[in-house]
Design a protein around this motif. Structure first.
Motif, PDB file in Angstrom:
ATOM      1  N   SER A   1      38.770  69.006  31.969  1.00 25.49           N
ATOM      2  CA  SER A   1      37.630  68.979  31.063  1.00 25.49           C
ATOM      3  C   SER A   1      36.919  70.327  31.079  1.00 25.49           C
ATOM      4  CB  SER A   1      36.658  67.874  31.476  1.00 25.49           C
ATOM      5  OG  SER A   1      35.401  68.052  30.858  1.00 25.49           O
ATOM      6  N   ALA A   2      36.760  70.917  29.876  1.00 26.07           N
ATOM      7  CA  ALA A   2      36.056  72.196  29.783  1.00 26.07           C
ATOM      8  C   ALA A   2      34.609  72.045  30.241  1.00 26.07           C
ATOM      9  CB  ALA A   2      36.110  72.722  28.359  1.00 26.07           C
ATOM     10  N   THR A   3      33.978  70.914  29.862  1.00 23.80           N
ATOM     11  CA  THR A   3      32.583  70.700  30.244  1.00 23.80           C
ATOM     12  C   THR A   3      32.433  70.607  31.750  1.00 23.80           C
ATOM     13  OG1 THR A   3      32.402  69.421  28.208  1.00 23.80           O
ATOM     14  CG2 THR A   3      30.534  69.335  29.703  1.00 23.80           C
ATOM     15  N   LYS A   4      33.353  69.909  32.397  1.00 24.54           N
ATOM     16  CA  LYS A   4      33.306  69.771  33.852  1.00 24.54           C
ATOM     17  C   LYS A   4      33.480  71.139  34.518  1.00 24.54           C
ATOM     18  CE  LYS A   4      33.533  67.561  37.856  1.00 24.54           C
ATOM     19  NZ  LYS A   4      34.001  68.640  38.739  1.00 24.54           N
ATOM     20  N   ALA A   5      34.393  71.959  33.985  1.00 21.18           N
ATOM     21  CA  ALA A   5      34.611  73.293  34.559  1.00 21.18           C
ATOM     22  C   ALA A   5      33.352  74.151  34.431  1.00 21.18           C
ATOM     23  CB  ALA A   5      35.792  73.965  33.879  1.00 21.18           C
ATOM     24  N   ILE A   6      32.703  74.096  33.247  1.00 22.35           N
ATOM     25  CA  ILE A   6      31.483  74.883  33.044  1.00 22.35           C
ATOM     26  C   ILE A   6      30.356  74.349  33.935  1.00 22.35           C
ATOM     27  CG2 ILE A   6      29.741  75.568  31.368  1.00 22.35           C
ATOM     28  CD1 ILE A   6      32.435  76.910  30.956  1.00 22.35           C
ATOM     29  N   PHE A   7      30.266  73.038  34.068  1.00 20.60           N
ATOM     30  CA  PHE A   7      29.231  72.432  34.917  1.00 20.60           C
ATOM     31  C   PHE A   7      29.391  72.867  36.371  1.00 20.60           C
ATOM     32  CE2 PHE A   7      27.469  68.206  36.738  1.00 20.60           C
ATOM     33  CZ  PHE A   7      26.234  68.807  36.975  1.00 20.60           C
ATOM     34  N   ASP A   8      30.623  72.947  36.836  1.00 19.26           N
ATOM     35  CA  ASP A   8      30.875  73.409  38.206  1.00 19.26           C
ATOM     36  C   ASP A   8      30.349  74.840  38.402  1.00 19.26           C
ATOM     37  OD1 ASP A   8      32.027  71.015  38.913  1.00 19.26           O
ATOM     38  OD2 ASP A   8      34.090  71.700  38.583  1.00 19.26           O
ATOM     39  N   TYR A   9      30.565  75.696  37.409  1.00 19.72           N
ATOM     40  CA  TYR A   9      30.069  77.067  37.505  1.00 19.72           C
ATOM     41  C   TYR A   9      28.539  77.103  37.429  1.00 19.72           C
ATOM     42  CZ  TYR A   9      34.744  79.100  37.022  1.00 19.72           C
ATOM     43  OH  TYR A   9      36.047  79.467  37.240  1.00 19.72           O
ATOM     44  N   ALA A  10      27.945  76.162  36.673  1.00 22.87           N
ATOM     45  CA  ALA A  10      26.484  76.134  36.537  1.00 22.87           C
ATOM     46  C   ALA A  10      25.789  75.748  37.829  1.00 22.87           C
ATOM     47  CB  ALA A  10      26.084  75.167  35.425  1.00 22.87           C
ATOM     48  N   ARG A  11      26.530  75.227  38.790  1.00 24.73           N
ATOM     49  CA  ARG A  11      25.951  74.835  40.076  1.00 24.73           C
ATOM     50  C   ARG A  11      26.301  75.820  41.191  1.00 24.73           C
ATOM     51  NH1 ARG A  11      27.894  68.608  40.343  1.00 24.73           N
ATOM     52  NH2 ARG A  11      29.766  69.579  39.442  1.00 24.73           N
ATOM     53  N   GLN A  12      26.899  76.940  40.831  1.00 26.34           N
ATOM     54  CA  GLN A  12      27.263  77.943  41.831  1.00 26.34           C
ATOM     55  C   GLN A  12      26.006  78.633  42.373  1.00 26.34           C
ATOM     56  OE1 GLN A  12      30.394  78.966  43.071  1.00 26.34           O
ATOM     57  NE2 GLN A  12      31.076  77.044  42.150  1.00 26.34           N
ATOM     58  N   PRO A  13      26.046  79.123  43.602  1.00 27.06           N
ATOM     59  CA  PRO A  13      24.861  79.803  44.163  1.00 27.06           C
ATOM     60  C   PRO A  13      24.656  81.213  43.612  1.00 27.06           C
ATOM     61  CG  PRO A  13      26.651  79.805  45.758  1.00 27.06           C
ATOM     62  CD  PRO A  13      27.125  78.967  44.598  1.00 27.06           C
ATOM     63  N   PHE A  14      25.661  81.755  42.941  1.00 24.14           N
ATOM     64  CA  PHE A  14      25.572  83.140  42.456  1.00 24.14           C
ATOM     65  C   PHE A  14      24.985  83.152  41.047  1.00 24.14           C
ATOM     66  CE2 PHE A  14      29.373  82.694  45.160  1.00 24.14           C
ATOM     67  CZ  PHE A  14      28.933  83.436  46.254  1.00 24.14           C
TER      68      PHE A  14
ATOM     69  N   CYS B   1      29.388  64.128  30.283  1.00 20.41           N
ATOM     70  CA  CYS B   1      29.775  64.759  31.557  1.00 20.41           C
ATOM     71  C   CYS B   1      28.852  64.231  32.654  1.00 20.41           C
ATOM     72  CB  CYS B   1      29.657  66.275  31.451  1.00 20.41           C
ATOM     73  SG  CYS B   1      30.135  67.157  32.963  1.00 20.41           S
ATOM     74  N   PRO B   2      29.374  63.512  33.643  1.00 20.63           N
ATOM     75  CA  PRO B   2      28.517  62.895  34.680  1.00 20.63           C
ATOM     76  C   PRO B   2      27.620  63.916  35.382  1.00 20.63           C
ATOM     77  CG  PRO B   2      30.769  62.067  34.833  1.00 20.63           C
ATOM     78  CD  PRO B   2      30.802  63.216  33.860  1.00 20.63           C
ATOM     79  N   GLY B   3      26.322  63.636  35.391  1.00 20.58           N
ATOM     80  CA  GLY B   3      25.375  64.446  36.152  1.00 20.58           C
ATOM     81  C   GLY B   3      24.873  65.688  35.466  1.00 20.58           C
ATOM     82  N   LEU B   4      25.450  66.069  34.316  1.00 22.75           N
ATOM     83  CA  LEU B   4      25.087  67.349  33.705  1.00 22.75           C
ATOM     84  C   LEU B   4      23.667  67.323  33.131  1.00 22.75           C
ATOM     85  CD1 LEU B   4      25.585  70.186  32.777  1.00 22.75           C
ATOM     86  CD2 LEU B   4      26.980  69.322  30.895  1.00 22.75           C
ATOM     87  N   LEU B   5      23.345  66.306  32.341  1.00 22.65           N
ATOM     88  CA  LEU B   5      21.999  66.246  31.771  1.00 22.65           C
ATOM     89  C   LEU B   5      20.935  66.113  32.852  1.00 22.65           C
ATOM     90  CD1 LEU B   5      22.302  64.072  28.522  1.00 22.65           C
ATOM     91  CD2 LEU B   5      21.683  66.488  28.706  1.00 22.65           C
ATOM     92  N   GLU B   6      21.220  65.308  33.873  1.00 21.29           N
ATOM     93  CA  GLU B   6      20.258  65.150  34.961  1.00 21.29           C
ATOM     94  C   GLU B   6      20.042  66.475  35.687  1.00 21.29           C
ATOM     95  OE1 GLU B   6      17.406  63.481  37.064  1.00 21.29           O
ATOM     96  OE2 GLU B   6      18.516  62.434  35.482  1.00 21.29           O
ATOM     97  N   HIS B   7      21.103  67.262  35.832  1.00 22.09           N
ATOM     98  CA  HIS B   7      21.000  68.581  36.466  1.00 22.09           C
ATOM     99  C   HIS B   7      20.099  69.493  35.633  1.00 22.09           C
ATOM    100  CE1 HIS B   7      22.367  72.019  38.882  1.00 22.09           C
ATOM    101  NE2 HIS B   7      22.409  72.689  37.731  1.00 22.09           N
ATOM    102  N   LEU B   8      20.256  69.443  34.318  1.00 27.55           N
ATOM    103  CA  LEU B   8      19.441  70.300  33.456  1.00 27.55           C
ATOM    104  C   LEU B   8      17.981  69.868  33.455  1.00 27.55           C
ATOM    105  CD1 LEU B   8      21.835  70.685  30.374  1.00 27.55           C
ATOM    106  CD2 LEU B   8      21.315  72.414  32.110  1.00 27.55           C
ATOM    107  N   LEU B   9      17.729  68.572  33.489  1.00 26.89           N
ATOM    108  CA  LEU B   9      16.356  68.061  33.410  1.00 26.89           C
ATOM    109  C   LEU B   9      15.635  68.069  34.749  1.00 26.89           C
ATOM    110  CD1 LEU B   9      16.998  65.083  30.964  1.00 26.89           C
ATOM    111  CD2 LEU B   9      15.680  67.161  30.475  1.00 26.89           C
ATOM    112  N   ASN B  10      16.354  68.304  35.826  1.00 23.93           N
ATOM    113  CA  ASN B  10      15.761  68.369  37.162  1.00 23.93           C
ATOM    114  C   ASN B  10      15.351  69.816  37.453  1.00 23.93           C
ATOM    115  OD1 ASN B  10      15.005  68.235  39.810  1.00 23.93           O
ATOM    116  ND2 ASN B  10      16.925  67.329  40.555  1.00 23.93           N
ATOM    117  N   ARG B  11      14.077  70.080  37.488  1.00 27.91           N
ATOM    118  CA  ARG B  11      13.600  71.456  37.673  1.00 27.91           C
ATOM    119  C   ARG B  11      13.918  71.999  39.067  1.00 27.91           C
ATOM    120  NH1 ARG B  11      10.129  73.090  33.555  1.00 27.91           N
ATOM    121  NH2 ARG B  11       9.406  71.410  32.177  1.00 27.91           N
TER     122      ARG B  11
END
Length: 635
Positions: free
Chosen positions: A519-532, A559-569
């Motif tokens: 899944s492209a969305t899952k791959a991008i989401f994984d990068y969005a949670r990187q520490p860098f 995509c599981p968890g993606l919206l919650e990640h964005l809405l969680n400050r």
């Protein structure tokens, strides 16, 4: 306003002027005044504007106190003094400083006293000018400096002490005085002409401070009085492009480019004197030649007729020859980058077309596989192609038809082993695809097997372990999606065409990982949670690009968890990252609408989540986490 509004100041400054007019005569009668009355001039200058200046008196008086220390140091300086006399008179005095002659040695103390007197006089005048700079209002200050130059210390008198025969200590003090004069004085069109002798003399001065001040003052007056900068001054400025000191050459280049950038007729470049200067500079090294090319191209930005005139044709021919055949790869790279700057104006773009710059650069890119030195030119050459796609007046689809080798070139660099060229090619594809006309390249690529191979080569490295490469892929892909969005918003497309365009963007995104099962969305989401940060921000860039499309919102919602990640400050602590997330969420609330599309964001996300999206936007990008938590519980 009167310059001498205090008897003590008038006496002291009269002594200063007497010393500067003729040190040999005035030194005997002025030394005591210059030594004992240091504070009077500065004190009077501080109060010259009226009663409101009394509060400045104590502060400005400090300048006079400093002058005593300054002169103590200046007296230690060695050298000789050439006062206000003709060159022929003081050339014969050179032998006076040959201390092998007993008679000369006997005369040296008197000459040294003259030098010290001049240094003292200049130091005191510098102190007075410093105090004048604090006069308020501005009109008072300008009037005082105007009176200073008109009636007491004309520029011609001060310029005498920039004579190359004087010691450097005298140059330094004179430059300090002139700096303050030029800051406080506002010359009108008539008095601006007073500066011209200083500029002409200063351009050839051995002291770098004089040359630098000359350029700065010339630039300052030219911005206010457009007629001040005549052919003679432009030609003299051109000569400084070969100055051995880089700061001087850089300032001269900036000054010249600014002047030519406002010159519509190109007159200075077409004058015989300018041509002679240009020919002499071309005989210098490649760095000086490059500065000359910058001047010619700057004129071309305003009028291609000027750059293509018979007078400049030898130089434009040399430019093309150096671009295509030079053995100096650094010069070629700089010329490619300079050619890219031409594309920012219609006149410059026409000049590039008439010189066949597009064709020459594409040919150099083709030769780079055979010539290892030309590989250094690849990034600049590819950036040039991206700039071509962004030219508003250019029919880029027609450009692609005229240069069919662009597809193979991009594919060649994307699949090569040189990582720099690979990233440059991917960046170029992203830049081209980000424009409405350039997106035609992406549409054509998707319609052929060869083109699909190109896209796979461009975006198939999303999962590469190299951070630089997958960041490059994500940023370039986001640019392509945004380019497609611009096409949708520009209008002129039928409903079916808009749906086909949207489907193309969705298909490109889903193929992004290069592996159908991922899944492209899952791959991008994984990068969005990187520490860098650079990795996260590249992933946010892709999420931002897709968030306004109905298919993109469906990808985010499923995509599981993606919206919650964005809405969680709490998931992002950096300022820039918080702004990225806020912009993504704003796009969720403002989707790109295709007429007839039954998509509904409220239905997709659900009422509770959709309300959280609007609450997040209402609270702004930097709301406290506690505020958001309360909003979430209430929802």
């Amino acid at each position: 306003m009167s310059f001498a509004n205090s008897e003590s100041t008038a006496t002291t400054l009269a002594a200063v002027r007497a010393v500067l007019v003729n040190p040999a005569i005035a030194v005997a009668g002025s030394e005591d005044i210059l030594r004992d009355d240091d504070s009077s001039a500065a004190t009077t200058a501080a109060t010259a504007g009226g009663p409101q200046q009394q509060q400045q008196q104590q502060q400005d008086g400090a300048f006079a106190a400093e002058s005593g220390n300054s002169r103590a140091m200046l007296r230690a300086a060695q050298g000789r003094l050439v006062p206000d006399r003709d060159q022929e008179e003081h050339e014969d005095e050179n032998d006076l400083y040959n201390h092998e002659d007993p008679a000369v040695a006997a005369a040296a103390p008197a000459i040294d006293r003259q030098r010290r007197a001049v240094e003292n006089a200049l130091a005191l005048l510098n102190t007075y000018c410093e105090a004048l700079l604090h006069a308020q209002p501005t009109s008072v200050r300008q009037a005082q400096f105007d009176d200073l130059l008109r009636n007491h210390f004309p520029l011609s008198l001060l310029l005498n002490y920039l004579n190359p025969g004087n010691p450097e200590s005298v140059w330094e003090l004179t430059v300090q005085v002139l700096k303050k004069v030029f800051v406080g004085w506002a010359p009108d069109a008539e008095t601006a002409a007073w500066v011209k002798p200083f500029v002409i003399q200063g351009f050839h001065h051995p002291y770098v401070g004089v040359r630098t001040l000359s350029i700065l003052q010339l630039s300052r007056i030219a911005r206010v009085h457009s007629n001040f900068l005549d052919d003679e001054l432009i030609t003299l400025t051109m000569g400084l492009l070969a100055d051995p000191l880089l700061p001087v050459a850089q300032q001269a280049t900036a000054m010249l480019l600014d002047a030519l950038g406002h010159e519509q007729s190109g007159g200075p470049l077409l004058s015989p004197r300018f041509q002679q200067t240009l020919l002499a500079l071309f005989a210098k090294d490649a760095v000086v030649k490059m500065r000359c090319y910058e001047a010619i191209m700057q004129a071309g930005l305003q009028s291609e007729q000027t750059a293509l005139s018979p007078a400049l044709q030898p130089f434009t021919d040399a430019l093309v020859r150096d671009l295509t055949q030079s053995s100096d790869i650094l010069l070629q790279v700089n010329l490619v980058e300079l050619a890219g700057e031409l594309l920012i104006t219609p006149a410059g773009n026409r000049l590039a077309e008439k010189l066949y710059i597009h064709r020459h650069i594409i040919a150099l890119l083709q030769k780079s596989s055979e010539d290892p030195f030309l590989s250094f030119l690849v990034p600049s050459g590819l950036k040039y192609l991206a700039k071509v796609a962004a030219v508003p007046s250019l029919d880029f689809p027609k450009f692609l038809d005229e240069h069919p080798q662009i597809f193979p070139l991009l594919f060649q660099f994307m699949t090569g082993t040189d990582m720099v060229s690979k990233q440059a090619a991917i960046d170029t594809l992203g830049c081209i695809g980000s424009t409405s006309s350039g997106f035609e390249l992406i549409r054509r690529a998707d319609s052929t097997a060869e083109g699909r191979s190109l896209l796979k080569a461009a975006f198939g490295d999303l999962l590469t372990p190299s951070p630089d490469l997958h960041n490059c892929v994500m940023n370039a892909f986001a640019s392509v999606i945004l380019g497609g969005e611009r096409v949708l918003k520009t209008g002129g497309l039928s409903h079916d065409q808009m749906r086909a365009q949207s489907a193309l963007l969705s298909r490109l995104f889903k193929a992004l990982p290069g592996v159908p099962s991922l899944s492209a969305t899952k791959a991008i989401f994984d990068y969005a949670r990187q520490p860098f940060q650079d990795v996260r921000f590249a992933a946010f860039n892709v999420l931002y690009a897709i968030a306004a499309h109905s298919w993109g919102q469906q990808e985010l919602a499923t995509c599981p968890g993606l919206l919650e990640h964005l809405l969680n400050r709490a998931t992002e602590t950096s300022k820039e990252g918080s702004e990225w997330k806020f912009n993504i969420i704003q796009r969720l609330a403002r989707p790109v609408v295709i007429p007839g599309d039954p998509f509904s964001a409220t239905t997709l996300f659900g009422g509770a989540v959709y309300q959280r999206i609007h609450d997040y936007i209402a609270q702004g990008p930097f709301a406290a986490q506690g505020t958001m938590a309360v909003s979430t519980l209430e929802a």
